[in-house]
Design a protein around this motif. Sequence first.
Motif, PDB file in Angstrom:
ATOM      1  N   MET A  52      33.529  43.552  28.990  1.00 41.33           N
ATOM      2  CA  MET A  52      33.284  43.018  30.328  1.00 41.33           C
ATOM      3  C   MET A  52      34.597  42.665  31.035  1.00 41.33           C
ATOM      4  N   ALA A  53      35.508  42.050  30.257  1.00 44.64           N
ATOM      5  CA  ALA A  53      36.806  41.686  30.854  1.00 44.64           C
ATOM      6  C   ALA A  53      37.543  42.941  31.324  1.00 44.64           C
ATOM      7  N   THR A  54      37.451  43.999  30.519  1.00 46.92           N
ATOM      8  CA  THR A  54      38.123  45.253  30.901  1.00 46.92           C
ATOM      9  C   THR A  54      37.529  45.786  32.196  1.00 46.92           C
ATOM     10  N   ALA A  55      36.191  45.721  32.312  1.00 45.94           N
ATOM     11  CA  ALA A  55      35.522  46.210  33.526  1.00 45.94           C
ATOM     12  C   ALA A  55      35.977  45.403  34.744  1.00 45.94           C
ATOM     13  N   ILE A  56      36.020  44.078  34.595  1.00 52.64           N
ATOM     14  CA  ILE A  56      36.378  43.214  35.737  1.00 52.64           C
ATOM     15  C   ILE A  56      37.822  43.481  36.168  1.00 52.64           C
ATOM     16  N   VAL A  57      38.722  43.529  35.174  1.00 56.31           N
ATOM     17  CA  VAL A  57      40.140  43.742  35.506  1.00 56.31           C
ATOM     18  C   VAL A  57      40.336  45.137  36.109  1.00 56.31           C
ATOM     19  N   SER A  58      39.657  46.137  35.563  1.00 58.77           N
ATOM     20  CA  SER A  58      39.796  47.497  36.126  1.00 58.77           C
ATOM     21  C   SER A  58      39.332  47.507  37.578  1.00 58.77           C
ATOM     22  N   GLY A  59      38.231  46.796  37.860  1.00 58.58           N
ATOM     23  CA  GLY A  59      37.720  46.713  39.238  1.00 58.58           C
ATOM     24  C   GLY A  59      38.736  46.058  40.163  1.00 58.58           C
ATOM     25  N   LEU A  60      39.348  44.971  39.693  1.00 58.65           N
ATOM     26  CA  LEU A  60      40.340  44.262  40.515  1.00 58.65           C
ATOM     27  C   LEU A  60      41.538  45.159  40.809  1.00 58.65           C
ATOM     28  N   LEU A  61      41.989  45.896  39.785  1.00 57.22           N
ATOM     29  CA  LEU A  61      43.147  46.783  39.977  1.00 57.22           C
ATOM     30  C   LEU A  61      42.823  47.872  40.998  1.00 57.22           C
ATOM     31  N   LYS A  62      41.587  48.399  40.906  1.00 56.37           N
ATOM     32  CA  LYS A  62      41.181  49.457  41.865  1.00 56.37           C
ATOM     33  C   LYS A  62      41.169  48.927  43.285  1.00 56.37           C
ATOM     34  N   LYS A  63      40.896  47.613  43.426  1.00 56.21           N
ATOM     35  CA  LYS A  63      40.873  47.000  44.769  1.00 56.21           C
ATOM     36  C   LYS A  63      42.274  46.638  45.241  1.00 56.21           C
ATOM     37  N   GLY A  64      43.291  46.961  44.447  1.00 57.37           N
ATOM     38  CA  GLY A  64      44.666  46.740  44.892  1.00 57.37           C
ATOM     39  C   GLY A  64      45.274  45.419  44.459  1.00 57.37           C
ATOM     40  N   ILE A  65      44.566  44.672  43.585  1.00 49.87           N
ATOM     41  CA  ILE A  65      45.168  43.434  43.065  1.00 49.87           C
ATOM     42  C   ILE A  65      46.294  43.839  42.115  1.00 49.87           C
ATOM     43  N   GLY A  66      47.471  43.238  42.275  1.00 49.59           N
ATOM     44  CA  GLY A  66      48.637  43.627  41.461  1.00 49.59           C
ATOM     45  C   GLY A  66      48.451  43.278  39.987  1.00 49.59           C
ATOM     46  N   ALA A  67      48.787  44.234  39.113  1.00 48.90           N
ATOM     47  CA  ALA A  67      48.645  44.005  37.667  1.00 48.90           C
ATOM     48  C   ALA A  67      49.477  42.798  37.221  1.00 48.90           C
ATOM     49  N   GLU A  68      50.582  42.551  37.942  1.00 50.18           N
ATOM     50  CA  GLU A  68      51.472  41.462  37.520  1.00 50.18           C
ATOM     51  C   GLU A  68      50.866  40.079  37.793  1.00 50.18           C
ATOM     52  N   THR A  69      49.766  40.040  38.562  1.00 44.78           N
ATOM     53  CA  THR A  69      49.150  38.735  38.880  1.00 44.78           C
ATOM     54  C   THR A  69      48.100  38.333  37.836  1.00 44.78           C
ATOM     55  N   ILE A  70      47.856  39.218  36.855  1.00 45.53           N
ATOM     56  CA  ILE A  70      46.812  38.934  35.859  1.00 45.53           C
ATOM     57  C   ILE A  70      47.439  38.906  34.474  1.00 45.53           C
ATOM     58  N   SER A  71      47.046  37.933  33.663  1.00 44.65           N
ATOM     59  CA  SER A  71      47.443  37.982  32.250  1.00 44.65           C
ATOM     60  C   SER A  71      46.219  37.676  31.407  1.00 44.65           C
ATOM     61  N   ALA A  72      46.254  38.138  30.160  1.00 40.28           N
ATOM     62  CA  ALA A  72      45.050  38.046  29.338  1.00 40.28           C
ATOM     63  C   ALA A  72      45.377  37.709  27.899  1.00 40.28           C
ATOM     64  N   PHE A  73      44.372  37.154  27.230  1.00 42.93           N
ATOM     65  CA  PHE A  73      44.502  36.918  25.787  1.00 42.93           C
ATOM     66  C   PHE A  73      43.195  37.289  25.113  1.00 42.93           C
ATOM     67  N   ASP A  74      43.292  38.008  24.011  1.00 39.49           N
ATOM     68  CA  ASP A  74      42.127  38.302  23.176  1.00 39.49           C
ATOM     69  C   ASP A  74      42.538  38.018  21.740  1.00 39.49           C
ATOM     70  N   ILE A  75      41.668  37.308  21.040  1.00 37.55           N
ATOM     71  CA  ILE A  75      42.006  36.904  19.663  1.00 37.55           C
ATOM     72  C   ILE A  75      42.162  38.115  18.739  1.00 37.55           C
ATOM     73  N   SER A  76      41.472  39.190  19.099  1.00 36.13           N
ATOM     74  CA  SER A  76      41.557  40.405  18.287  1.00 36.13           C
ATOM     75  C   SER A  76      42.756  41.232  18.767  1.00 36.13           C
ATOM     76  N   GLU A  77      43.719  41.444  17.843  1.00 33.26           N
ATOM     77  CA  GLU A  77      44.934  42.173  18.237  1.00 33.26           C
ATOM     78  C   GLU A  77      44.619  43.593  18.684  1.00 33.26           C
ATOM     79  N   SER A  78      43.647  44.220  17.999  1.00 32.60           N
ATOM     80  CA  SER A  78      43.331  45.608  18.370  1.00 32.60           C
ATOM     81  C   SER A  78      42.658  45.644  19.746  1.00 32.60           C
TER      82      SER A  78
END
Length: 254
Positions: A1-27
């Motif tokens: 779900m997080a991937t879907a939301i972030v991909s949507g934001l990027l498509k709308k022109g939100i800069g990748a540098e304005t988002i950071s993320a953490f997932d407990i699973s390294e993979s």
Amino acid sequence: MATAIVSGLLKKGIGAETISAFDISESASAKFAELTGIRTCTSAEKAAAGADIVILAVKPQNMESAVHQLKDSAAGKLVISIAAGITLVKIMNLTGAQRVIRAMPNTPALIGEGMTALSCSEYVLQDDSERALKIFESVGKVCLVNEKLMDAVTGLSGSGPAYVFDFILALSDAGVINGLTRETSFKLATQTVYGAAKLVIESGQHPSILKENVVSPGGTTAKGLAVLERGAFRGIISEAVTAATERSRELGRD
Ligand SMILES: NC(=O)c1ccc[n+]([C@@H]2O[C@H](COP(=O)([O-])OP(=O)(O)OC[C@H]3O[C@@H](n4cnc5c(N)ncnc54)[C@H](OP(=O)(O)O)[C@@H]3O)[C@@H](O)[C@H]2O)c1
């Protein structure tokens, strides 16, 4: 779900540098970074530091530990949780934040055709809800509901894609029973569901009118609909949504 939301934001022109993320699973974290190009951090606290908005996108059973790792970096920020069944009050208590929004998206968000319902705590500012609307509009359509209706939303649009997938499978199997190849039957079933939904949306006409338009007296569709009626088609859909709504309510009580 997080991937879907972030991909949507990027498509709308939100800069990748304005988002950071953490997932407990390294993979999962590496896959997320590869798919989105977003910077991933080594802790939840680091990902949230300096952010205006914190989105909690873990399974409900992982929420307490995820929020614990945030320490107090979410307090004072706009916090959006997409976890099913976790109430606004619980998120407020866990994070120490007051401006909290609950969102219930669904999986078509993966292709930008999601349906998300949002409910806001009483402390949410107009600017906060507008920003949340924009985030979820980047992956589909959005509506605002009172929190007490979130379980019904979960039972309908949250679980709904699975009902529709099952309907497509049932139509497809029925075509095979009546002599179509599996491939042709699947294509006919899928495009029929897609086209019918698109027709409802684009024509702006009520489905009962569209239905009436296809039912010619003494014709094939009237025969088919009569069988659906005998099998309590609409009644069983209603029972399914009600059962899923009730299950969502139960999960919220855990
Ligand atoms: N999928 C849907 O259709 C849907 C629809 C509406 C709402 N939601 C809600 O969306 C939320 C996420 O669902 P999803 O399907 O995207 O889940 P998911 O694919 O399991 O993604 C969640 C990720 O969070 C990681 N994680 C677990 N504990 C964590 C922690 N303490 N800190 C940081 N990351 C942690 C998980 O790692 P591990 O795998 O190692 O645990 C996993 O990689 C759920 O609460 C769900 O109720 C989902």
